[in-house]
Enzyme design. Structure first.
Site, PDB file in Angstrom:
ATOM      1  N   ARG A   1       0.872  -1.183   0.000  1.00  0.00           N
ATOM      2  CA  ARG A   1       0.000   0.000   0.000  1.00  0.00           C
ATOM      3  C   ARG A   1       0.904   1.227   0.000  1.00  0.00           C
ATOM      4  NH1 ARG A   1      -2.245   1.175   5.475  1.00  0.00           N
ATOM      5  NH2 ARG A   1      -0.816   2.925   5.319  1.00  0.00           N
TER       6      ARG A   1
ATOM      7  N   HIS B   1      -3.665   4.660   4.393  1.00  0.00           N
ATOM      8  CA  HIS B   1      -4.785   3.707   4.482  1.00  0.00           C
ATOM      9  C   HIS B   1      -6.019   4.295   3.813  1.00  0.00           C
ATOM     10  CE1 HIS B   1      -7.728   0.924   5.977  1.00  0.00           C
ATOM     11  NE2 HIS B   1      -8.366   1.899   6.579  1.00  0.00           N
TER      12      HIS B   1
ATOM     13  N   TYR C   1       3.857   5.979  11.348  1.00  0.00           N
ATOM     14  CA  TYR C   1       4.179   4.594  11.714  1.00  0.00           C
ATOM     15  C   TYR C   1       5.055   3.827  10.727  1.00  0.00           C
ATOM     16  CZ  TYR C   1       0.018   3.972   8.753  1.00  0.00           C
ATOM     17  OH  TYR C   1      -0.899   4.029   7.733  1.00  0.00           O
TER      18      TYR C   1
HETATM   19  C1  LIG Z   1     -14.666  -5.332  11.982  1.00  0.00           C
HETATM   20  C2  LIG Z   1     -13.813  -4.160  11.669  1.00  0.00           C
HETATM   21  N1  LIG Z   1     -12.858  -3.777  12.548  1.00  0.00           N
HETATM   22  C3  LIG Z   1     -12.101  -2.698  12.303  1.00  0.00           C
HETATM   23  C4  LIG Z   1     -12.268  -1.972  11.173  1.00  0.00           C
HETATM   24  C5  LIG Z   1     -11.432  -0.736  10.933  1.00  0.00           C
HETATM   25  N2  LIG Z   1     -10.518  -0.932   9.819  1.00  0.00           N
HETATM   26  C6  LIG Z   1     -10.849  -0.554   8.566  1.00  0.00           C
HETATM   27  S1  LIG Z   1      -9.707  -0.998   7.458  1.00  0.00           S
HETATM   28  C7  LIG Z   1      -8.725  -1.682   8.643  1.00  0.00           C
HETATM   29  C8  LIG Z   1      -7.445  -2.324   8.244  1.00  0.00           C
HETATM   30  C9  LIG Z   1      -7.657  -3.374   7.227  1.00  0.00           C
HETATM   31  O1  LIG Z   1      -6.443  -3.901   6.842  1.00  0.00           O
HETATM   32  P1  LIG Z   1      -6.337  -4.994   5.700  1.00  0.00           P
HETATM   33  O2  LIG Z   1      -7.305  -6.091   5.948  1.00  0.00           O
HETATM   34  O3  LIG Z   1      -4.917  -5.348   5.577  1.00  0.00           O
HETATM   35  O4  LIG Z   1      -6.847  -4.244   4.395  1.00  0.00           O
HETATM   36  P2  LIG Z   1      -6.225  -2.951   3.700  1.00  0.00           P
HETATM   37  O5  LIG Z   1      -6.898  -1.770   4.351  1.00  0.00           O
HETATM   38  O6  LIG Z   1      -4.776  -2.946   3.893  1.00  0.00           O
HETATM   39  O7  LIG Z   1      -6.641  -3.031   2.282  1.00  0.00           O
HETATM   40  C10 LIG Z   1      -9.304  -1.548   9.892  1.00  0.00           C
HETATM   41  C11 LIG Z   1      -8.699  -1.987  11.160  1.00  0.00           C
HETATM   42  C12 LIG Z   1     -13.283  -2.392  10.273  1.00  0.00           C
HETATM   43  N3  LIG Z   1     -13.529  -1.727   9.137  1.00  0.00           N
HETATM   44  N4  LIG Z   1     -14.036  -3.478  10.535  1.00  0.00           N
END
Ligand SMILES: Cc1ncc(C[n+]2csc(CCOP(=O)(O)OP(=O)(O)O)c2C)c(N)n1
Ligand SMILES: [Mg+2]
Lengths: 375, 350
Positions: free
Chosen positions: A270, A274, A283
């Site tokens: 990425r 985010h 970070y």
């Molecule tokens: C159940 C839940 N917990 C927390 C979040 C908050 N949140 C949104 S995206 C994210 C990180 C996701 O990381 P990843 O699965 O690696 O996907 P990426 O964003 O890197 O595409 C978090 C913690 C959420 N959307 N849903």
């Protein structure tokens, strides 16, 4: 649409790929490496077709740049960039058959583009106008899932339904490295294995879940988890569009032929925040970002074309023209979007009449009527 | 686990008073609780280096180390379930759920384990767990980021459910929540995170966590609010005063159990009750208050209690949230209704 010339994968073929770090066909320098296992799956992909994939990647990156700018200008509330993940999304999406169904997370704008989702529908959610903006049946792609991991189970159910209907299409579900920690995602793998569901688990390991590095989610390679559930897995260079396409074709072929689920870990990065609300400088290091910039999925294809002497002015002009026109349409579609109607707050809650809700709707209409003539 | 971060002199205890945002007052409350009791540990997603998406835990990992400010894998059931184990081992976990709408993967652990272990073990096991949840809307966010799930938890025996509305309460209530041997759901009004107020770090006396506060006394109507809507309700009090109407505003603070003594005492004075919350109306806290007050203070009521709440719809997209959220005008309209003055439902029949 690209089609594979080979079929007949076997579990042993997939297992073979399992013990390498990751499989790759075009490296960061644009050099093509032979890989007997993968090569036959993309033998039909001509340089012209590779140029089409390149165009897709440039266009979706441009959409991303435009959307980020629109967010900065206050036109969007939020945007989740896919910067750096273009090969993972285009390589996998262009491997799909039209009747394969997609269960995405929220970052798969490149995949949605491949499904011809209207450009304004890519931003309706992020503009705050709707929670979901297209009809999943029409585009064979579900609306974004913000709840991490939820969609992986939906993929299994959809896939089981496909097989019960006697159809031979597959379901691909996209999720991140962070999502592999959720119970839902792990349950999805168990259910898929139990029911031999025609599902491709496509994990974009972009190394970060907001501020959390992937090592917090997985002590070993993410791809190593699936075999424990009875699902063969492939770890692929997610910034290599050709390798991603090959891996996805293998997985899809297994699904189409009744071979059951396959797990793909696409190792990517990425490169952006985010979302537009995030500040990654808090970070992660500039060195890490620089290291991955050197593995950029688009630049490596340009080097590959250069080396082959086919990165012509004509190709560059064509791709630029396409990106410019998509960008213009995308911007206009966003800015000209019609605001939702006030009373639509009450729409689509459920199908059968709900008298309690109808009363709230009517009373709110009466309340608003009080203000008529004021300003 | 080994401590990887040196503790620094930043752990000096805050004294005196300071003007802080509500978010920073929670940070201060966390810091103070961690200083006072080394069994207090924080866990959640992105709470370490990032300091949480709202920066509420900003600086705490640097100060207390990675053993006590723990970034967890992305799994809410994991966060809560691990907190249960830590609590059984004598720790006081403070779990952060990133947004209201992400609490549901942890719901089972909360209602079946956290809430019931004391009961199920006939008092042998305590669950001194605090679960912090930024909640409510009004920040223009995408779905699952603006919900008000407090009623689910208020409906679950064994949980204390509270919400703060100002920096001083945030600081005091959080410290009491963490010190409580019962599990506490601590709902933080995220759209008020940036509102500022004076915080006394060592107040001589604090109102117990389970007690409601009479924010401003009044004689005509009792208005009950909590969390994010207390600020809105204050505006309503001021606007009504201009109109010659005296509202007694109660900040509920504790959603479970509810301090009905305070609410009933007020209603016996005013004879009229309006309750407001962002959560949907059906099955909500407003209905519970209306029913309980009607049961116990029926003879004092001069009008049917009125609720001003979110609708029985999912939280809408940001472009529509101003309609969903109770605001000043909707509260005043309900005040008019309980006063028998012209209002939007004057002509309503049935
Ligand atoms: C159940 C839940 N917990 C927390 C979040 C908050 N949140 C949104 S995206 C994210 C990180 C996701 O990381 P990843 O699965 O690696 O996907 P990426 O964003 O890197 O595409 C978090 C913690 C959420 N959307 N849903
Ligand atoms: Mg990720």
């Amino acid at each position: 649409m690209l089609r594979t010339t080979v079929s007949n994968s076997s579990d042993s073929e997939v297992d073979l790929l399992d013990d390498r770090d990751y499989v790759q066909l075009i490296d960061a320098e644009g050099r093509r490496h032979a890989n007997p296992t993968l090569d036959r799956w993309i033998a039909d992909v001509s340089d012209d077709q590779l140029a089409d994939l390149y165009e897709d990647m440039v266009v979706v990156r441009r959409i991303d740049v435009e959307a980020t700018a629109l967010q900065r200008q206050g036109e969007l509330g939020l945007w989740p960039p896919l910067l750096g993940q273009e090969a993972a999304q285009i390589g996998s999406a262009r491997a799909l058959r039209d009747d394969d169904f997609i269960m995405p997370s929220y970052r798969e704008n490149g995949v949605a583009y491949c499904r011809n989702v209207p450009l304004d529908d890519l931003v309706r959610v992020w503009r705050g106008h709707a929670h979901g903006s297209w009809d999943p049946t029409e585009y064979r792609m579900a609306i974004p899932a913000v709840i991490i991991g939820a969609q992986t189970l939906h993929a299994v159910g959809y896939g089981v339904g496909v097989r019960m209907d006697g159809a031979d299409s597959a379901v691909i579900t996209y999720f991140g490295d962070g999502a592999t920690s959720q119970g839902d995602t792990n349950e999805a793998m168990i259910f898929a294995a139990t029911y031999n569901a025609p599902v491709v688990f496509f994990c974009q390991n972009n190394h970060w879940a907001i501020s959390e590095p992937v090592r917090l989610q997985a002590a070993k390679h993410i791809s190593e988890r699936a075999p424990g559930y009875g699902i063969p897995s492939i770890r692929v260079d997610g910034n290599d569009v050709l390798a991603v396409m090959a891996a996805t074709r293998i997985a899809l072929d297994r699904a189409h032929r009744g071979g059951g689920p396959t797990f793909i870990e696409a190792v990517t990065y990425r490169m952006g925040p985010h979302t537009t609300s995030d500040d990654p400088t808090r970070y992660r290091s500039a060195e890490e970002l620089a290291e991955w910039k050197a593995k950029d999925p688009i630049t490596r294809l340009e080097k590959y074309f250069e080396d082959k002497g086919i990165f012509t002015d004509e190709l560059k002009a064509r791709v630029k023209a396409k990106a410019d026109s998509v960008a213009a349409e995308f911007r206009a579609g966003c800015k000209e979007m019609v605001e939702p109607e006030t009373m639509s707050v009450f729409d689509f809650v459920q199908i059968e009449a709900n008298p309690v809700l109808e009363r709230q709707r009517a009373q709110y209409a009466a309340y608003l009527a009080n203000f008529e003539g004021e300003d | 686990m080994t401590t990887t971060t040196e503790t620094t002199n930043a752990t000096a205890t805050a004294t005196g008073t300071a003007t802080l945002t509500l978010a920073k007052s929670i940070t201060a409350g966390l810091r103070r609780s961690m200083q006072d009791d080394d069994k207090v540990i924080l866990l959640g997603e992105d709470i370490g280096k990032l300091g949480g998406v709202f920066r509420v835990t900003d600086g705490l990992q640097a100060e207390f180390g990675t053993d006590r400010v723990v970034d967890t894998p992305l799994a809410e059931s994991g966060i809560i379930g691990m907190s249960v184990g830590l609590a059984m081992r004598g720790y006081r976990p403070v779990a952060e759920i990133q947004f209201d709408g992400f609490i549901y993967p942890g719901f089972d652990q909360i209602v079946s384990q956290v809430a019931k272990l004391h009961y199920r073990s006939r008092g042998a096991v305590r669950m001194p767990i605090t679960i912090r949840v930024p909640f409510g809307g009004g920040i223009g966010s995408v779905e699952h980021h603006s919900e008000s799930p407090e009623a689910y938890f208020a409906h679950t025996a064994g949980l204390r459910v509270v919400s703060c509305s100002n920096p001083q309460d945030a600081y005091d209530m959080l410290r009491e929540a963490i010190a409580s041997d019962d599990p506490v759901m601590f709902f933080e009004p995220k759209r008020r995170y940036w509102s500022k107020g004076e915080v006394n770090f060592e107040p001589e006396e604090t109102l117990p966590l389970s007690r409601a506060r009479v924010v401003s006394p009044g004689s005509d109507v009792t208005l009950v609010a909590y969390g994010p809507l207390v600020a809105t309700a204050k505006d309503a009090v001021a606007a009504a005063a201009d109109d010659g109407v005296s509202i007694e505003l109660i900040d509920l603070r504790s959603i479970a159990p509810i301090d009905f003594d305070t609410v009933a005492a007020s209603v016996r004075k005013t004879g009229r009750l309006v309750i407001t919350h962002e959560a949907a109306q059906s099955g909500g806290i407003g209905g519970e208050i209306a029913a309980s007050i009607t049961e116990r203070s029926f003879n004092w009521l001069e009008a049917a209690p009125a609720r001003v709440t979110g609708f029985d719809t999912p939280y809408p997209p940001a472009a529509l949230e101003e309609h969903f959220l109770p605001d000043l005008d909707r509260i005043l309209d309900a005040v008019d209704r309980v006063l028998g003055r012209p209002n939007s439902l004057s002509d309503w029949e049935d």
